[in-house]
Design a protein around this motif. Structure first.
Motif, PDB file in Angstrom:
ATOM      1  N   ASN A  44       0.883  -1.261  -0.028  1.00 46.19           N
ATOM      2  CA  ASN A  44       0.119   0.062  -0.060  1.00 46.19           C
ATOM      3  C   ASN A  44       0.875   1.155  -0.087  1.00 46.19           C
ATOM      4  N   TYR A 118       3.930  -0.370  -6.705  1.00 44.14           N
ATOM      5  CA  TYR A 118       2.658   0.129  -5.925  1.00 44.14           C
ATOM      6  C   TYR A 118       1.616  -0.048  -6.812  1.00 44.14           C
ATOM      7  N   PRO A 119       0.710  -1.181  -6.427  1.00 40.32           N
ATOM      8  CA  PRO A 119      -0.466  -1.139  -7.519  1.00 40.32           C
ATOM      9  C   PRO A 119      -1.367  -0.025  -7.461  1.00 40.32           C
ATOM     10  N   GLU A 120      -1.632   0.993  -6.459  1.00 38.75           N
ATOM     11  CA  GLU A 120      -2.370   2.000  -6.461  1.00 38.75           C
ATOM     12  C   GLU A 120      -1.692   3.036  -7.293  1.00 38.75           C
ATOM     13  N   THR A 124      -2.629   6.714  -1.330  1.00 44.82           N
ATOM     14  CA  THR A 124      -4.173   6.616  -1.233  1.00 44.82           C
ATOM     15  C   THR A 124      -4.788   8.078  -0.977  1.00 44.82           C
ATOM     16  N   PRO A 131      -6.124   1.064   1.533  1.00 47.52           N
ATOM     17  CA  PRO A 131      -5.846   1.257   0.066  1.00 47.52           C
ATOM     18  C   PRO A 131      -6.906   1.499  -0.761  1.00 47.52           C
ATOM     19  N   GLY A 134      -6.770  -0.482  -7.299  1.00 52.70           N
ATOM     20  CA  GLY A 134      -5.356  -0.721  -7.889  1.00 52.70           C
ATOM     21  C   GLY A 134      -5.505  -0.860  -9.463  1.00 52.70           C
ATOM     22  N   THR A 203      -6.019  -7.950 -10.086  1.00 54.58           N
ATOM     23  CA  THR A 203      -5.579  -6.778  -9.230  1.00 54.58           C
ATOM     24  C   THR A 203      -6.418  -6.635  -8.077  1.00 54.58           C
ATOM     25  N   MET A 207      -5.065  -6.381  -4.265  1.00 54.23           N
ATOM     26  CA  MET A 207      -5.521  -5.192  -3.438  1.00 54.23           C
ATOM     27  C   MET A 207      -6.221  -5.788  -2.076  1.00 54.23           C
TER      28      MET A 207
END
Length: 262
Positions: A44, A118-120, A124, A131, A134, A203, A207
């Motif tokens: 996250n 970082y998928p986001e 945030t 989170p 993503g 995804t 997440m």
């Protein structure tokens, strides 16, 4: 990836004692980080300071972290040189060749690198710091290469440096709570085409694993539905129900961009 082992040793030698003295640690799950071979670490994102926190955690787990970093950072004469010499990967977000970052990311993990992804895509915006939903880049690289995705959650970096502010608050010493979970099970997506449906579902699994780990750290139950920053932005502009002109096309384009270049 092209890198200098000497420069990696120098960076670790400088940052490790600095971070040991600056921050207190509450670390769990480092045994879930593979000691060799390509791997994606999916954390996250709370603060501009958490890349250093995560780098320390991953390094103490026996790996050297490689990040996807904004290409603009590489323009700095000193910092850019260090990033290049340690094998970090530039991301060109404002160009049509943004997908090159994913190509380089795939090359890196195939070559055995430990990639922090970082998928986001950004810190945030969730009001309670959970989170967000993503982007699909981490899932795409994982499914294309077959490397494991290790979810990581952390808590405390926002107390050191809150996102959107310029003031760093090192005193009193902050405790960085970090936990790594077992690799996310993405086996049900093996052999499927890497289309928007597959990547979005994979995804979401990544997440959810991150959110559940953060809930464990915080001693709270994470939200069932993660905060969608793009959806919130559209709602704030009055397009919540898709009534703004071209709203549906924009949603589709957003998904295509995420699938290609996130």
């Amino acid at each position: 990836m092209e890198h200098s082992p000497l420069w990696r040793t120098i960076v670790v030698g400088i940052l490790r004692p600095l971070l040991f003295n600056l921050l207190k640690r509450d670390w769990k799950g480092q045994e879930n980080v593979p000691r060799d071979g390509g791997v994606i670490i999916a954390p996250n994102h709370l603060s501009e300071s958490d890349p250093l926190v995560l780098a320390h955690f991953i390094n103490r787990a026996g790996r050297f972290p490689v990040y996807l970093a904004k290409a603009s950072v590489f323009k700095s004469k000193v910092v850019g040189h260090i990033l290049r010499r340690t094998g970090q990967i530039p991301v060109y977000r404002d160009r049509t060749d943004a997908g090159l970052a994913l190509r380089d990311a795939e090359k890196g993990v195939r070559g055995g690198e430990c990639l922090i992804f970082y998928p986001e895509g950004t810190c945030t915006r969730d009001p309670d710091l959970w989170p967000m939903t993503g982007k699909t880049g981490a899932a795409r690289v994982a499914l294309a290469t077959g490397v494991p995705v290790v979810p990581v959650a952390h808590w405390g970096a926002h107390e050191l440096w809150r996102y959107g502010t310029k003031k760093i608050r090192p005193f009193p010493r902050k405790t960085m709570h970090v936990i790594a979970g077992p690799p996310v099970d993405l086996s049900k997506y093996e052999g499927k085409p890497l289309d928007a449906e597959t990547l979005t579902a994979a995804t979401a699994d990544i997440m959810r694993a991150i959110a559940d780990l953060l809930g464990e750290l915080r001693g709270e139950k994470p939200p069932e539905k993660l905060y969608d920053h793009h959806e919130a932005s559209r709602a704030a502009r009055g397009g919540k129900d898709g009534n703004d002109k071209g709203g549906n096309d924009k949603d589709g384009n957003d998904k295509d961009k995420e699938a290609k270049a996130s």
